[in-house]
Design a protein around this motif. Sequence first.
Motif, PDB file in Angstrom:
ATOM      1  N   ALA A 436       0.847  -1.198   0.000  1.00  0.00           N
ATOM      2  CA  ALA A 436       0.000   0.000   0.000  1.00  0.00           C
ATOM      3  C   ALA A 436       0.881   1.246   0.000  1.00  0.00           C
ATOM      4  CB  ALA A 436      -0.929  -0.019   1.217  1.00  0.00           C
ATOM      5  N   ASP A 437       0.243   2.416   0.004  1.00  0.00           N
ATOM      6  CA  ASP A 437       0.993   3.669   0.013  1.00  0.00           C
ATOM      7  C   ASP A 437       1.779   3.847   1.308  1.00  0.00           C
ATOM      8  OD1 ASP A 437      -0.136   4.303  -2.464  1.00  0.00           O
ATOM      9  OD2 ASP A 437      -1.829   5.339  -1.528  1.00  0.00           O
ATOM     10  N   LEU A 438       1.160   3.459   2.420  1.00  0.00           N
ATOM     11  CA  LEU A 438       1.775   3.613   3.738  1.00  0.00           C
ATOM     12  C   LEU A 438       1.449   2.414   4.613  1.00  0.00           C
ATOM     13  CD1 LEU A 438       0.778   7.293   4.695  1.00  0.00           C
ATOM     14  CD2 LEU A 438       3.078   6.530   4.094  1.00  0.00           C
ATOM     15  N   ALA A 439       2.276   2.186   5.631  1.00  0.00           N
ATOM     16  CA  ALA A 439       1.922   1.295   6.733  1.00  0.00           C
ATOM     17  C   ALA A 439       1.547   2.175   7.917  1.00  0.00           C
ATOM     18  CB  ALA A 439       3.094   0.394   7.098  1.00  0.00           C
ATOM     19  N   ASN A 440       0.717   1.667   8.800  1.00  0.00           N
ATOM     20  CA  ASN A 440       0.271   2.534   9.910  1.00  0.00           C
ATOM     21  C   ASN A 440       1.225   2.522  11.092  1.00  0.00           C
ATOM     22  OD1 ASN A 440      -0.529  -0.046  10.948  1.00  0.00           O
ATOM     23  ND2 ASN A 440      -2.147   0.931  12.158  1.00  0.00           N
ATOM     24  N   VAL A 441       2.237   1.643  11.086  1.00  0.00           N
ATOM     25  CA  VAL A 441       3.251   1.645  12.136  1.00  0.00           C
ATOM     26  C   VAL A 441       4.622   1.396  11.535  1.00  0.00           C
ATOM     27  CG1 VAL A 441       1.722   0.900  14.010  1.00  0.00           C
ATOM     28  CG2 VAL A 441       2.909  -0.815  12.626  1.00  0.00           C
ATOM     29  N   SER A 442       5.622   1.739  12.311  1.00  0.00           N
ATOM     30  CA  SER A 442       7.006   1.487  11.928  1.00  0.00           C
ATOM     31  C   SER A 442       7.436   0.117  12.417  1.00  0.00           C
ATOM     32  CB  SER A 442       7.895   2.574  12.552  1.00  0.00           C
ATOM     33  OG  SER A 442       9.240   2.194  12.551  1.00  0.00           O
ATOM     34  N   GLY A 443       8.422  -0.445  11.769  1.00  0.00           N
ATOM     35  CA  GLY A 443       8.975  -1.711  12.230  1.00  0.00           C
ATOM     36  C   GLY A 443       9.979  -1.528  13.351  1.00  0.00           C
ATOM     37  N   SER A 444      10.284  -0.281  13.683  1.00  0.00           N
ATOM     38  CA  SER A 444      11.272   0.018  14.711  1.00  0.00           C
ATOM     39  C   SER A 444      10.578   0.323  16.034  1.00  0.00           C
ATOM     40  CB  SER A 444      12.121   1.226  14.294  1.00  0.00           C
ATOM     41  OG  SER A 444      12.929   1.673  15.369  1.00  0.00           O
ATOM     42  N   ARG A 445      11.250   0.065  17.145  1.00  0.00           N
ATOM     43  CA  ARG A 445      10.699   0.375  18.464  1.00  0.00           C
ATOM     44  C   ARG A 445      11.050   1.785  18.910  1.00  0.00           C
ATOM     45  NH1 ARG A 445      14.754  -0.661  22.609  1.00  0.00           N
ATOM     46  NH2 ARG A 445      13.083  -0.841  24.122  1.00  0.00           N
ATOM     47  N   TYR A 446      11.796   2.513  18.083  1.00  0.00           N
ATOM     48  CA  TYR A 446      12.254   3.835  18.485  1.00  0.00           C
ATOM     49  C   TYR A 446      11.349   4.940  17.928  1.00  0.00           C
ATOM     50  CZ  TYR A 446      16.423   1.122  19.549  1.00  0.00           C
ATOM     51  OH  TYR A 446      17.287   0.183  20.046  1.00  0.00           O
ATOM     52  N   ALA A 447      11.368   6.090  18.616  1.00  0.00           N
ATOM     53  CA  ALA A 447      10.729   7.329  18.149  1.00  0.00           C
ATOM     54  C   ALA A 447       9.252   7.145  17.804  1.00  0.00           C
ATOM     55  CB  ALA A 447      11.479   7.888  16.940  1.00  0.00           C
ATOM     56  N   GLY A 448       8.534   6.356  18.602  1.00  0.00           N
ATOM     57  CA  GLY A 448       7.138   6.068  18.300  1.00  0.00           C
ATOM     58  C   GLY A 448       6.251   7.297  18.230  1.00  0.00           C
ATOM     59  N   MET A 449       6.461   8.273  19.117  1.00  0.00           N
ATOM     60  CA  MET A 449       5.654   9.494  19.086  1.00  0.00           C
ATOM     61  C   MET A 449       5.909  10.273  17.807  1.00  0.00           C
ATOM     62  SD  MET A 449       5.514  12.645  21.854  1.00  0.00           S
ATOM     63  CE  MET A 449       7.294  12.897  21.815  1.00  0.00           C
ATOM     64  N   LEU A 450       7.165  10.334  17.381  1.00  0.00           N
ATOM     65  CA  LEU A 450       7.525  11.092  16.186  1.00  0.00           C
ATOM     66  C   LEU A 450       7.076  10.373  14.918  1.00  0.00           C
ATOM     67  CD1 LEU A 450      11.151  12.190  17.185  1.00  0.00           C
ATOM     68  CD2 LEU A 450       8.938  13.129  17.899  1.00  0.00           C
ATOM     69  N   VAL A 451       7.097   9.061  14.936  1.00  0.00           N
ATOM     70  CA  VAL A 451       6.607   8.300  13.783  1.00  0.00           C
ATOM     71  C   VAL A 451       5.117   8.551  13.578  1.00  0.00           C
ATOM     72  CG1 VAL A 451       6.131   5.970  12.915  1.00  0.00           C
ATOM     73  CG2 VAL A 451       8.373   6.507  13.881  1.00  0.00           C
ATOM     74  N   ALA A 452       4.362   8.588  14.673  1.00  0.00           N
ATOM     75  CA  ALA A 452       2.927   8.865  14.573  1.00  0.00           C
ATOM     76  C   ALA A 452       2.692  10.258  14.005  1.00  0.00           C
ATOM     77  CB  ALA A 452       2.269   8.729  15.942  1.00  0.00           C
ATOM     78  N   GLY A 453       3.479  11.237  14.459  1.00  0.00           N
ATOM     79  CA  GLY A 453       3.364  12.581  13.921  1.00  0.00           C
ATOM     80  C   GLY A 453       3.721  12.630  12.446  1.00  0.00           C
ATOM     81  N   THR A 454       4.727  11.844  12.061  1.00  0.00           N
ATOM     82  CA  THR A 454       5.134  11.783  10.649  1.00  0.00           C
ATOM     83  C   THR A 454       4.014  11.207   9.791  1.00  0.00           C
ATOM     84  OG1 THR A 454       7.465  11.542  11.263  1.00  0.00           O
ATOM     85  CG2 THR A 454       6.831  10.791   9.062  1.00  0.00           C
ATOM     86  N   TYR A 455       3.324  10.199  10.310  1.00  0.00           N
ATOM     87  CA  TYR A 455       2.184   9.624   9.604  1.00  0.00           C
ATOM     88  C   TYR A 455       1.116  10.689   9.365  1.00  0.00           C
ATOM     89  CZ  TYR A 455      -1.687   6.468   8.480  1.00  0.00           C
ATOM     90  OH  TYR A 455      -2.740   5.842   7.849  1.00  0.00           O
ATOM     91  N   LEU A 456       0.761  11.432  10.401  1.00  0.00           N
ATOM     92  CA  LEU A 456      -0.283  12.450  10.277  1.00  0.00           C
ATOM     93  C   LEU A 456       0.113  13.543   9.301  1.00  0.00           C
ATOM     94  CD1 LEU A 456      -1.401  12.806  14.017  1.00  0.00           C
ATOM     95  CD2 LEU A 456      -2.493  11.467  12.203  1.00  0.00           C
ATOM     96  N   ARG A 457       1.404  13.867   9.255  1.00  0.00           N
ATOM     97  CA  ARG A 457       1.890  14.920   8.355  1.00  0.00           C
ATOM     98  C   ARG A 457       1.558  14.624   6.903  1.00  0.00           C
ATOM     99  NH1 ARG A 457       8.210  15.858   8.523  1.00  0.00           N
ATOM    100  NH2 ARG A 457       8.092  13.751   7.634  1.00  0.00           N
ATOM    101  N   GLU A 458       1.484  13.352   6.541  1.00  0.00           N
ATOM    102  CA  GLU A 458       1.197  12.964   5.165  1.00  0.00           C
ATOM    103  C   GLU A 458      -0.190  13.393   4.712  1.00  0.00           C
ATOM    104  OE1 GLU A 458       3.434  11.362   2.955  1.00  0.00           O
ATOM    105  OE2 GLU A 458       4.680  12.167   4.578  1.00  0.00           O
ATOM    106  N   PHE A 459      -1.062  13.733   5.656  1.00  0.00           N
ATOM    107  CA  PHE A 459      -2.452  14.038   5.315  1.00  0.00           C
ATOM    108  C   PHE A 459      -2.792  15.526   5.438  1.00  0.00           C
ATOM    109  CE2 PHE A 459      -2.036   9.663   6.570  1.00  0.00           C
ATOM    110  CZ  PHE A 459      -2.757   8.991   5.594  1.00  0.00           C
ATOM    111  N   VAL A 460      -1.818  16.322   5.849  1.00  0.00           N
ATOM    112  CA  VAL A 460      -2.029  17.763   5.976  1.00  0.00           C
ATOM    113  C   VAL A 460      -1.795  18.426   4.624  1.00  0.00           C
ATOM    114  CG1 VAL A 460      -1.306  19.883   7.128  1.00  0.00           C
ATOM    115  CG2 VAL A 460      -1.297  17.718   8.386  1.00  0.00           C
ATOM    116  N   ALA A 461      -2.731  19.246   4.182  1.00  0.00           N
ATOM    117  CA  ALA A 461      -2.635  19.893   2.876  1.00  0.00           C
ATOM    118  C   ALA A 461      -1.474  20.881   2.839  1.00  0.00           C
ATOM    119  CB  ALA A 461      -3.948  20.611   2.547  1.00  0.00           C
ATOM    120  N   ASP A 462      -0.887  21.027   1.686  1.00  0.00           N
ATOM    121  CA  ASP A 462       0.197  21.991   1.497  1.00  0.00           C
ATOM    122  C   ASP A 462      -0.294  23.396   1.854  1.00  0.00           C
ATOM    123  OD1 ASP A 462       1.810  19.959   0.589  1.00  0.00           O
ATOM    124  OD2 ASP A 462       1.485  20.395  -1.548  1.00  0.00           O
TER     125      ASP A 462
END
Length: 508
Positions: A436-462
């Motif tokens: 798919a275009d994205l996965a909803n989680v990272s395979g890494s155990r690190y930076a979980g809060m920042l990964v979630a924020g990075t996911y949301l950033r993909e949906f914010v309009a320019d």
Amino acid sequence: MSTPAGYQPPSVAVATALPKRNVDSSVLIVPVVTAGDDEEAKAQVVASPYLDAEAVGAIEVALKALGAKGGSEQVTRVVAPSLPVSSVLAVGLGKNRDSWSAETIRRAAGVAARSLTGVETVFTTLSDLDLEAAVEGLILGAYRFTDFRSAKSAPKDRGLRKITALTPDTKSPTKETAARAEAIASAVAIARDFVNTPPSHLFPAEFANRAKALGEASGLEVEVLDEKTLAKEGYGGVVGVGKGSSRPPRLVRLTHKGGKGKKPKKVALVGKGITFDTGGISIKPAANMHHMTSDMGGAAAVIATVVLAARQQLPVDVIATVPMAENMPSSTAQRPGDVLTQYGGITVEVLNTDAEGRLVLADAIVRACEDGPDYLIETSTLTGAQTVALGTRTPGVMGSEEFRDRVAEISQGVGENGWAMPLPEELKDDLKSTVADLANVSGSRYAGMLVAGTYLREFVADGVQWAHIDVAAPAYNSSGPWGYTPKGGTGVPTRTMFAVLEDICENG
């Protein structure tokens, strides 16, 4: 289902003097500081025009007899026969100084209010130091949630009913300041009530009904999308998360039109409204799962904020988009490995059904951006990683750097203590999917809060300045009360978002 009464905040009045006659069952709250060195330390009353030398002396003698030293947030109650109140409550501010921060006063007032069981009326000289902080702290400290107490365990006293803030001038803007503080604290209480209502009584449809009732009573435009409309219009995240529950999802839109001029500023608010989160098929451990009654804390704060904006008639357009769902495991629930299509068309491989908040939020963010906002603030109890990184009282703030820093600074100013966090570009690679275009989680155990924020950033309009506030722990206090914060729902980050709206009104 009828809407419960919820917390009924005390009324607030301002006065230039203590009453001339004794007021039964009333208390005068006075601030005290620590005077002298450690061995000889004693509580000293902070100077106030409402207390003469005789009254001050009597209070200090009584405090000394009880060993009170004026330590920060230490409370001591004494009798003062020369004053027209039944007793005096001294609340400590710590070491003497020229001034104290608003948060220090707010917490001192909150501690005082929490200690006043059985007292209905208070007068306070904390208002000498900061009227707004004193009123906010007293109302928030007096908060109690008793809707589900039977006569057997309900408190016998009615709680604090009336606050009189003593001030040199009761004319405007003093009255306006007190009224504003009362309105803000009452809005926080709305958010707390939502969070504290158990999931048996606050499921998506009921949450939507209560939000609608609040919105209409405050003059907001209200739109509620049910499960059929959500499916028809392509809200794949909200529908996907809600599939496992017998209680279908909703999406609520609340609009305050306060902007003036040809091109008023427009602010989008988005809040996560998971009314209970089992984790779905990726089920959570049983220990402390009951805390997931708070997983709609972001939605609660957003609803309270837009209602407050309307009641305060802020000159800015505010549109709240609030997805509501219950994340349950069942034969109809989405599975790890399923692919869904978010509102707007991005496909997502759901590797972990317990990372559901970002799925409903992505739908809501895309919808919110269709309104063409200048700013977007989203808040959610999103990741356990927030607690690991920042602890239980510090929200993580991510997003557009300039707006992120602005929101974090304002949050610190109002005492909710948001802290700016980065969104490193390389984290996007951790969200790649093979199907798919994205996965909803990272395979890494690190930076979980920042990964979630990075996911949301993909949906914010320019072009949209945005901030994401992770309040996973700050929205719900699972330990003992402190300051003006009770156990249970805290109402964070209602005060932050409202202060940002006010700042936008003033500075654009």
